[in-house]
Enzyme design. Structure first.
Site, short mmCIF file in Angstrom:
data_model
loop_
_atom_site.label_atom_id
_atom_site.label_comp_id
_atom_site.label_asym_id
_atom_site.label_seq_id
_atom_site.Cartn_x
_atom_site.Cartn_y
_atom_site.Cartn_z
N HIS A 50 44.47 42.40 42.33
CA HIS A 50 43.32 43.03 43.39
C HIS A 50 42.33 43.59 42.88
O HIS A 50 41.27 43.94 43.21
CB HIS A 50 43.96 43.66 44.75
CG HIS A 50 44.39 45.14 44.20
ND1 HIS A 50 45.70 45.51 44.13
CD2 HIS A 50 43.86 46.10 44.30
CE1 HIS A 50 45.93 46.87 43.87
NE2 HIS A 50 44.68 47.27 44.02
N ASP A 81 50.56 39.98 42.48
CA ASP A 81 49.23 41.35 42.21
C ASP A 81 49.24 41.73 40.82
O ASP A 81 49.15 42.88 40.46
CB ASP A 81 49.48 42.57 43.30
CG ASP A 81 48.33 43.25 43.59
OD1 ASP A 81 47.26 42.92 42.88
OD2 ASP A 81 48.17 44.37 44.08
N SER A 160 45.22 51.96 40.77
CA SER A 160 45.79 50.71 40.66
C SER A 160 45.75 49.85 39.27
O SER A 160 44.60 49.99 38.63
CB SER A 160 45.00 49.67 41.57
OG SER A 160 45.27 50.10 43.00
#
Lengths: 469, 478
Positions: A50, A81, A160
């Site tokens: 992402h 992911d 992230s």
């Protein structure tokens, strides 16, 4: 071994441009997003999918180095992911020790997360405790649950893709939080990371396979007795076999009870003991690669049997969000037709049922249960009507699903393309899910198309092949 | 000078005329109604509550007090006050038509009728201009002015019937409870509903008159309804593709028999060109001789009863045809999922802690945000062949007997012990015939859970125990 893990952690700036799902030839404004990553062996950077989705340009920064380096996506796994980036400039990797992937950390042990969360330019460290390890839905495309580690270390936007480190090894990739849970961040554990790295060894990412079963707990004594099972805590029941999984349909039956997966006993709640954690047995299915078999011990018709079930990636999955393919479209007489997808629905608003009505909702989420053919179908929807004198009174508005064109059933964009070439007179005839019908005069439609493409700067009347996979 | 005198005389006459416009005495005609009723919590269908509704009515004849049906469902006591007095008279319901949203009441005490003056319903209603609204408030008549917005055909508040309505605007607050609406001395209608922007809908007198006429008929056929859907045919290409070269004419039938009211000789794809001789335009409007351009949806109730035959001119298979459409009676119960349920307690059945309920509109509305979208789909989908209704397993009351199923909610039942389940009675009958000591309950194929199994011999004891534990007065209401 990296003595200073922070030197291997990089900041990623993604200049992204996502498609417009209603006007599929258009793209959004360029937006920049921040994320983190870390260097692994082979001069690769690992991060979250992402973080780098819809990237037009990726810039990476080394630890305490002002020089920006250009990076590109080498592999991307939207289901788990994770993504791998490469940097052409070999100078980027000079002096950086690749981080090693460790093992699943134990609950209650400590980890340190590294990353570049929003709010500053410097690397940030947060220490936390592993709170629990269980299956969680991965929010990126929200199509499945995979093993997840929860920690009380803060994981904020920008973190992230950064590593969670324990004993100088990566024991997780930070990837999501959960609304409503305070002091809880989640990371992707080594098992999933290793599966991803093993998958791309043949230079192609296939994805996590799916057994195609709905396994539910079997704790009711009467249901157990009806299947001839003792009233103990072993075995969960297959309630449904999903579509399209032909091999699973061939080998398994509804009401088969799974007693063991990969020689590990399955509880009546569907859980197994996995490295000291009680998690759903699907964690063992997730260890297989596309096409590999899983050893199962089943209870069927009053006796235990063993078999090997090959599992495959569900390539027909149309419910998962599409994060990497520009949507296909076809314009005929000003009608813009595209695939009915989760992305399309999500772009219309939060309440999916109200956005498009229950019949369309059913078409996307439920119709696929009925057969393998329907599960592979990709319904087509009118996403927009570009007004032209020849269609200004077209009586069907956007958001309607097309079921038939010129007498042919429409189950995909290619069906649509073929049907439009099958007009036998001066008209294209359309039928819709609501029961409505409409028509376009073919010559008028051609004229409208030429005018509208020019008027709205549309590069092409169709895009049926995706630009990259 | 002579000219001025004439003008003055005209104004005086006109002024006198305005003063006489209120030719009826609202205090002698308008009454206040108090309804005491039982209402139900469809999520716990054995629980009933007590509620009161206050509304208005008007005398339209000897022993005839007209009001709307709204608020009467579950009533067991109806009292009326007149003239702003405190005395309440017990009223009886002569008849009530929930489909039309009209009720007729009576008061048997002769003293109630003393000094009371019935009014007449207007035969034709105005389409423009001002109206007067009356109701009782704190023992005094409240009179408000209203302005007509438009006349149109629309859906009844209490049912799916389509008929003539009048919309108006007024400063009156809290309206929509049968406030009486007059044009001078003529009763134009009763308010049916109101919105926050000072607009409200009026059930017009001609519609009310036809409902009264139907309900006074011992062999009341009820009101009719078009059981088909249609779309505009404004796009010339659509009609030309069907070989019809009549621009701006007709609507296209898109679905027939969605409410399963009757067999129909209409088909999807037919183009309706005329109904009862009225030409239908491409927006589904016809020219009404009394009220101008209106939607054809109201033609089912305009001067018609159920079972009447309505002739339509249609275009089908490249040819003009005349067909006879048998106007079906509006009946909620015929639908797969009845949209309404009036004057009846909710049905349910508790077996082994499983709460079964027939799926209907009130239950769907009670589920509110918890309602699975699959239920919406089943209420809107094309008719499901061979199924009369749907039973929902709406919840499981946790007990050791149903261990493992506690989290099951709002799933549609397909079969029990091999028997198809359409109604609650089917559940009862199927549970009387267990299979080898078990009850096998199968849910609709679209549901996330497919089946559960329960012990059949233990079920009666478990049911008793669960009823006591959860204080449920009866295992079923069928």
């Amino acid at each position: 071994m990296a003595a200073d893990p922070e030197k291997s952690v990089v900041q990623i700036i993604n200049y992204a441009q996502g498609p417009n799902w209603v006007e599929p030839w258009r793209f959004s404004r360029v937006a920049s997003g921040l994320g983190s990553g870390f260097v692994i062996k082979g001069n690769r950077i690992m991060t979250n999918a992402h973080v780098v989705s819809w990237s037009k340009q990726l810039v990476v920064h080394r630890y305490q180095d002002p020089k920006p380096y250009l990076a590109t996506v080498e592999f991307i796994g939207h289901d788990c992911d994770l993504a791998i980036l490469k940097v052409e400039d070999e100078a980027f990797f000079k002096g950086i020790e690749p981080l090693q992937i460790g093992e699943l950390p134990a609950a209650r042990s400590s980890v340190t997360t590294y990353g570049y969360p929003a709010g500053g330019r410097q690397i940030s460290y947060t220490r936390g405790v592993i709170s629990r390890i269980e299956m969680q839905r991965y929010a990126h495309i929200y199509n499945r649950s995979l093993l997840t580690v929860q920690t009380d270390a803060a994981i904020n936007p920008g973190n992230s893709g950064g590593p969670a480190i324990q004993d100088d090894k990566v024991v997780g990739v930070s990837f999501q939080g959960k609304p409503g849970l305070e002091n809880a961040g989640f990371f992707i554990p080594p098992n999933i990371i290793k599966h991803f790295l093993e998958d791309i060894e043949d230079d192609k990412y296939h994805g996590f396979p799916d057994a195609g079963i709905s396994l539910i707990k079997l704790t009711n004594p009467a249901f157990r007795a009806s299947l001839g099972l003792p009233n103990n805590s072993v075995g969960a029941r297959i309630d449904r076999i999903l579509q399209p999984f032909p091999k699973t349909h061939e080998l398994l039956r509804v009401n088969d009870v799974i007693l063991e997966v990969s020689n590990q006993e399955v509880g009546s709640d569907g859980m197994i003991l996995y490295e000291g954690n009680r998690v759903h047995c699907s964690v063992l299915f997730d260890e297989a690669q596309h096409g590999e078999p899983i050893a199962l011990k089943l209870w069927r018709a009053g006796e235990a049997i063993k078999l090997e079930l090959p599992v495959f990636v569900n390539s027909a999955d149309r419910i998962s969000g599409n994060q990497h393919k520009e949507p296909p479209y076809l314009i005929v007489g000003g009608l813009v037709l595209t695939e009915l997808s989760m992305n399309y629905l999500s772009s219309l608003g939060r309440n999916l049922g109200e956005s498009v009505g229950s019949r369309t909702h059913y078409e996307l989420f439920f119709r696929s249960h009925q057969s393998e053919e329907l599960a592979r179908a990709k319904p087509v929807v009118i996403s927009k009507v570009l007004k032209h004198p020849s269609n200004v009174d077209f009586g069907v508005a956007a958001r309607e699903v097309v079921t038939e064109v010129n007498g042919q059933t429409i189950n995909s964009m290619s069906d649509l393309k073929a049907a439009l070439s099958n007009s036998t007179d001066d008209f294209h005839r359309f039928r819709f899910l609501s029961g409505a019908e409409e028509a376009l005069h073919t010559a008028d439609a051609r004229e409208a198309e030429a005018m509208l493409l020019k008027q709205y700067n549309i590069p092409s009347a169709e895009r049926l092949e995706v630009l990259h996979d | 000078m002579i000219k001025s005198s004439f003008t003055l005389a005209f104004l005086l006459i006109a002024g006198f005329g305005l003063a006489q416009a209120r030719a009826f005495d609202p205090e002698a005609s308008v009454v206040e109604i108090e309804i005491t009723k039982k209402t139900y919590d469809y999520r716990m269908p054995w629980v009933s509550r007590n509620e009161q509704t206050h509304k208005n009515g008007i005398l339209v004849g000897q022993n005839q007090i007209l009001t709307t049906a709204d608020g009467f469902s579950g009533q067991y006591l109806c009292r009326i006050t007149k003239g702003g007095e405190s005395r309440q008279y017990t009223a009886q319901i002569k008849w009530i038509d929930f489909y039309a949203n009209i009720a007729m009441l009576d008061v048997s005490e002769p003293t109630f009728w003393q000094d009371m003056e019935p009014v007449k319903l207007a035969k034709k209603i105005p389409q423009f201009g001002d109206l007067q609204i009356y109701r009782w408030r704190s023992g005094r008549i409240e009179e408000r002015a209203a302005e007509i917005i438009r006349l149109y055909n629309d859906t009844n508040k209490m049912s799916f019937l389509q008929h003539l309505k009048l919309s108006a605007s007024s400063e009156i607050t809290g309206a929509g409870w049968a406030e009486v609406v007059f044009d001078g001395a003529q009763l134009v209608g009763l308010t049916e509903s109101a919105s926050k922007d000072n607009r409200f809908n009026i059930l017009p007198a001609p519609f009310i008159a036809s409902v009264i006429e139907h309900n006074q008929n011992a062999d009341n056929p009820g009101l009719g309804n078009f059981d088909f859907r249609w779309m505009n045919a404004k796009n010339p290409a659509l009609l030309k593709s069907k070989g019809l070269n009549m621009p701006d004419r007709g609507v296209v039938v898109t679905e027939v028999g969605g409410r399963r009211l009757a067999d129909s000789n209409l088909k999807s794809g037919d183009v309706i060109l005329a109904i009862e001789g009225f030409e239908v335009d491409s927006e589904g409007k016809y020219l009404d001789p009394d009220y101008g351009r209106l939607s054809i949806s109201g033609l089912a109730t305009r001067a018609h009863s159920a079972k009447d035959i309505i002739f339509m001119t249609i275009w089908r298979d490249q040819a003009m045809q005349s067909i006879a459409y048998n106007l079906p009676r509006a009946q909620f119960s015929k639908s797969l999922i009845p949209s309404e349920r009036y004057d009846a307690p909710p049905h349910y059945l508790v077996a082994g802690g499983l709460l079964f309920q027939p799926l209907d509109g009130p239950l769907m509305r009670a589920l509110d945000k918890n309602k699975p979208i699959l239920l919406d789909y089943y209420s809107d989908r094309p008719p499901l062949e061979g199924r009369d209704g749907i039973v929902l397993l709406s919840t499981v009351l946790p007990d050791d007997y149903n261990r493992g199923y506690e989290d099951i909610r709002y799933v549609m039942v397909d079969q029990i012990n091999g028997r198809a389940i359409h109604k609650l009675e089917d559940v009862k009958a199927a549970l009387a015939q267990p299979e080898e000591g078990f009850h096998r309950i199968q849910f609709m194929p679209d549901e996330a859970t497919h089946q559960i199994v329960l012990d059949s011999t233990e079920m009666p004891n478990a049911t008793e125990r669960i009823l006591r534990h959860y204080r449920i007065p009866a295992a079923s209401s069928l």
